[in-house]
Each structure stands twice: as C-alpha cells, then as structure tokens.
Design a protein around this motif. Sequence first.
Motif, PDB file in Angstrom:
ATOM      1  N   VAL A   1      32.197  16.264 -10.128  1.00  0.00           N
ATOM      2  CA  VAL A   1      32.429  15.260  -9.087  1.00  0.00           C
ATOM      3  C   VAL A   1      31.246  14.290  -9.015  1.00  0.00           C
ATOM      4  CG1 VAL A   1      32.612  14.924  -6.590  1.00  0.00           C
ATOM      5  CG2 VAL A   1      34.019  16.647  -7.725  1.00  0.00           C
ATOM      6  N   ILE A   2      30.033  14.808  -9.140  1.00  0.00           N
ATOM      7  CA  ILE A   2      28.859  13.932  -9.141  1.00  0.00           C
ATOM      8  C   ILE A   2      28.901  12.993 -10.340  1.00  0.00           C
ATOM      9  CG2 ILE A   2      26.346  13.912  -9.414  1.00  0.00           C
ATOM     10  CD1 ILE A   2      26.260  16.493  -7.792  1.00  0.00           C
ATOM     11  N   GLN A   3      29.303  13.511 -11.497  1.00  0.00           N
ATOM     12  CA  GLN A   3      29.421  12.678 -12.695  1.00  0.00           C
ATOM     13  C   GLN A   3      30.455  11.583 -12.476  1.00  0.00           C
ATOM     14  OE1 GLN A   3      27.397  13.034 -15.121  1.00  0.00           O
ATOM     15  NE2 GLN A   3      28.299  12.613 -17.119  1.00  0.00           N
ATOM     16  N   LEU A   4      31.551  11.918 -11.833  1.00  0.00           N
ATOM     17  CA  LEU A   4      32.595  10.933 -11.571  1.00  0.00           C
ATOM     18  C   LEU A   4      32.131   9.895 -10.557  1.00  0.00           C
ATOM     19  CD1 LEU A   4      35.491  10.184 -12.282  1.00  0.00           C
ATOM     20  CD2 LEU A   4      36.294  11.734 -10.492  1.00  0.00           C
ATOM     21  N   LYS A   5      31.383  10.328  -9.555  1.00  0.00           N
ATOM     22  CA  LYS A   5      30.859   9.385  -8.559  1.00  0.00           C
ATOM     23  C   LYS A   5      29.895   8.389  -9.191  1.00  0.00           C
ATOM     24  CE  LYS A   5      29.519  10.971  -4.570  1.00  0.00           C
ATOM     25  NZ  LYS A   5      28.884  11.841  -3.551  1.00  0.00           N
TER      26      LYS A   5
ATOM     27  N   ASP B   1      33.606  15.983  -2.724  1.00  0.00           N
ATOM     28  CA  ASP B   1      32.338  16.634  -2.455  1.00  0.00           C
ATOM     29  C   ASP B   1      32.339  17.261  -1.069  1.00  0.00           C
ATOM     30  OD1 ASP B   1      29.832  17.437  -3.210  1.00  0.00           O
ATOM     31  OD2 ASP B   1      28.832  15.635  -2.502  1.00  0.00           O
ATOM     32  N   GLU B   2      32.927  16.538  -0.097  1.00  0.00           N
ATOM     33  CA  GLU B   2      33.011  17.080   1.257  1.00  0.00           C
ATOM     34  C   GLU B   2      33.943  18.284   1.319  1.00  0.00           C
ATOM     35  OE1 GLU B   2      34.275  13.844   3.649  1.00  0.00           O
ATOM     36  OE2 GLU B   2      32.447  12.658   3.354  1.00  0.00           O
ATOM     37  N   LEU B   3      34.938  18.323   0.439  1.00  0.00           N
ATOM     38  CA  LEU B   3      35.875  19.443   0.423  1.00  0.00           C
ATOM     39  C   LEU B   3      35.290  20.659  -0.292  1.00  0.00           C
ATOM     40  CD1 LEU B   3      38.740  20.469   1.079  1.00  0.00           C
ATOM     41  CD2 LEU B   3      39.495  19.468  -1.079  1.00  0.00           C
ATOM     42  N   LEU B   4      34.517  20.435  -1.341  1.00  0.00           N
ATOM     43  CA  LEU B   4      33.958  21.552  -2.098  1.00  0.00           C
ATOM     44  C   LEU B   4      32.887  22.299  -1.313  1.00  0.00           C
ATOM     45  CD1 LEU B   4      33.711  20.022  -5.679  1.00  0.00           C
ATOM     46  CD2 LEU B   4      35.101  21.972  -4.990  1.00  0.00           C
ATOM     47  N   ASN B   5      32.157  21.601  -0.452  1.00  0.00           N
ATOM     48  CA  ASN B   5      31.110  22.273   0.328  1.00  0.00           C
ATOM     49  C   ASN B   5      31.674  23.376   1.226  1.00  0.00           C
ATOM     50  OD1 ASN B   5      28.914  20.896  -0.761  1.00  0.00           O
ATOM     51  ND2 ASN B   5      29.113  19.204   0.683  1.00  0.00           N
TER      52      ASN B   5
END
Length: 361
Positions: free
Chosen positions: A230-234, A279-283
Amino acid sequence: MAMTRVRPGRALFKTRGRPSGVQAPNRDSAVIDWAAYIDGHRVCTDTIPDAVRLVRDGRLTPEGDSAGFVWVGLHEPSAGELSDLAEVFGLHPLAVEDAIHAHQRPKLERYDDVHFVVMKTVGYVSSGPGGAEVVETGEIMLFCGPDFVVTVRHGAHGALGPVRRDLEKDPARLALGPAAVLHAVTDRVVDGYVGVADAVMEDIDEVEEAVFSPERTDESRRIYRLKREVIQLKRAVGPLAGPLRNLTGRRFVPAEIKEYLRDVEDHLTRVREQVESYDELLNPILQAHMTQVTVADNKDMRKISAWGAIFMVPTAIAGVYGMNFDHMPETRWQYGYPMILSVISLACFALYRGFRRNGWL
C-alpha cells in the motif's frame, strides 16, 4: 529554434522494412514504434527525421501552427539512443538525463516550449516461491512539444501499444495534437492504478476474513506485506495529483482535452482516497489480529496452568510419602494405598470440574 535541428542524411532508427508496425521482441533498438500524424491520420516514414520533415515542411495552418505531429515510443533506451532523439527534437539535457536513469517522482516540468511529464506505472504480480503478490512500479516519461511526442517507458508495465492503436481509431481526437496523446497515456496509467487498487482491496478482504475466522492462523506477515505494498502504491498515486492538475491549465492543451484531463484527475482522486483508506483499514486489522493472538496465548496459558495445578496434587502427595519416615502409619495400613489413590483422584476431579466451570479447560 532548437527543435528544427534535423540531420538530412541521417538514417536514424530505421525500421528495416517495417515502418508501419511494431518491431519484433528480439529488437536491437529501444524504439518500439513511430509515425507522423497529419490531421489525425498516420503517415509512415523510413526514419524518424523523415517523419519530422514531413510534419514541419510546409504543412501549416493559416494560424501558423503545425497540423501534424510525430509520435516516437521507446522502451528503456540507452544514453546514445536518447541523445540521438534529443538532437532531432531539441530536448533539454536535464530532462534527457532523467529519462535515461528513471527513478523519478511524478512531476511536470517545462523547458522552453517542451513539457516533460513523469508518471509511475504499477502492476500487481506474483513474486517469490509462495506466490505472494507485490506491487511493481515502472515509469513513463513524455516529452510533449508543439509538433512531437516522445514517450519513454521503463519497466514491464504500462505498455503503450494499445494506447496508440485506440487513438489511431479516432482520427478526430488524434488531430487535436500531442495533448491527445498526453491524455491517453495518463488515462491508461490511472486505469492501471484502479486495477491494482482493486486487486489489493481483494487481498485485504481475504486477510480480514482470515483474521476474524474461527480458525487460528498467523496473518501478521501477510498484513505487514500488504502495508508495504500500500505504501508503494501511495508513492506512485499521490504525487501525480499536482502535475495532472497543472496540465489542465497549460495553454498547449486544447479545451476538449482539458475536459478529459479533468475526468482523469477525478479518477486519480478517487484512487488516491481509496489507497489512503487501505492503510487506515489495515491498522485496525493488524491490531485485531494481535489482540486475538494475545487472547489465544492467554487461553493456552490458562489451560497449561490448570493442568499444572491438577498434576500438582498427586505430585505433592507422592512427595510426602516419598520421604521414607519411620513413623508413617498409612504406609503399614492395609487400605492405605487405595485410600491415597482415592484422595488423589477426588482432588484431581474436583480441580478439573472447577476449572471447567470457570472456562479454563
């Protein structure tokens, strides 16, 4: 002007008898395809300089603007190949250096009347022996001038052959000039973001279902991997918003294309918000998983403690009678052995019932 520098006798990037098609996969050149477009229709030439001369020699509108343009597509060119094109089109050395080495942030820069656009491409592919899917990134650079477009692609994703074929089926749109190519490429890149974002969402749903399933599974590694993807996609999606917004205000972009670019910007905004929500969902999913692991460990520890307490009773009694004192009446009693076994059994059964009643076993 610098863009008119064409060497008349130069046979640059000849197609070897295939001027109208895409070169074979075992090509020895970074050039995928090129063509001159006059009034939205493709005109094939033997060399790229021939295509440039065809567009620039006498084919002008009453306003003095070129009625056509040249589109050159390259894949991971060498420094020499891109330097040759830089001489033909007058590309700025800084932009050429960025296009050769890649690894740039999405951006929009202007060098005289040439706009240089950098976009990240993404793909969601299987990697490793376990078949885990990861986000792979590449880059597409565009040199967009008044009468030419040079696209430079790095990586295995974001092939522009379908974009060219789709545009050639719509001459009216292609006649709008290089800005039409710019919109088509950005639209394809953003569509790639949408596809990868949907695939990542499916994996997140699977992880969430596994975390809250009755079966005990260790999903922590998969969750951390998804957070990394997700960070890579962001990093690919987020920085493109600014350049795309600035494109709608540039003079070289016709009003018709600006409407399409605003639509692409809207799609990009939705994808960016979607990726940020991942990211908010994975946390909380990770927190819930760690909480479940802690609860499961506590249950295991309670079971171990309960069984340990049960086995402590016969151990303690056996330890007392293992002291071998001389004056122990029970050791000489006829019913001493059955009595001790009965006491041990009753004590263990009572502890077992108590632990079961309290949910420890």
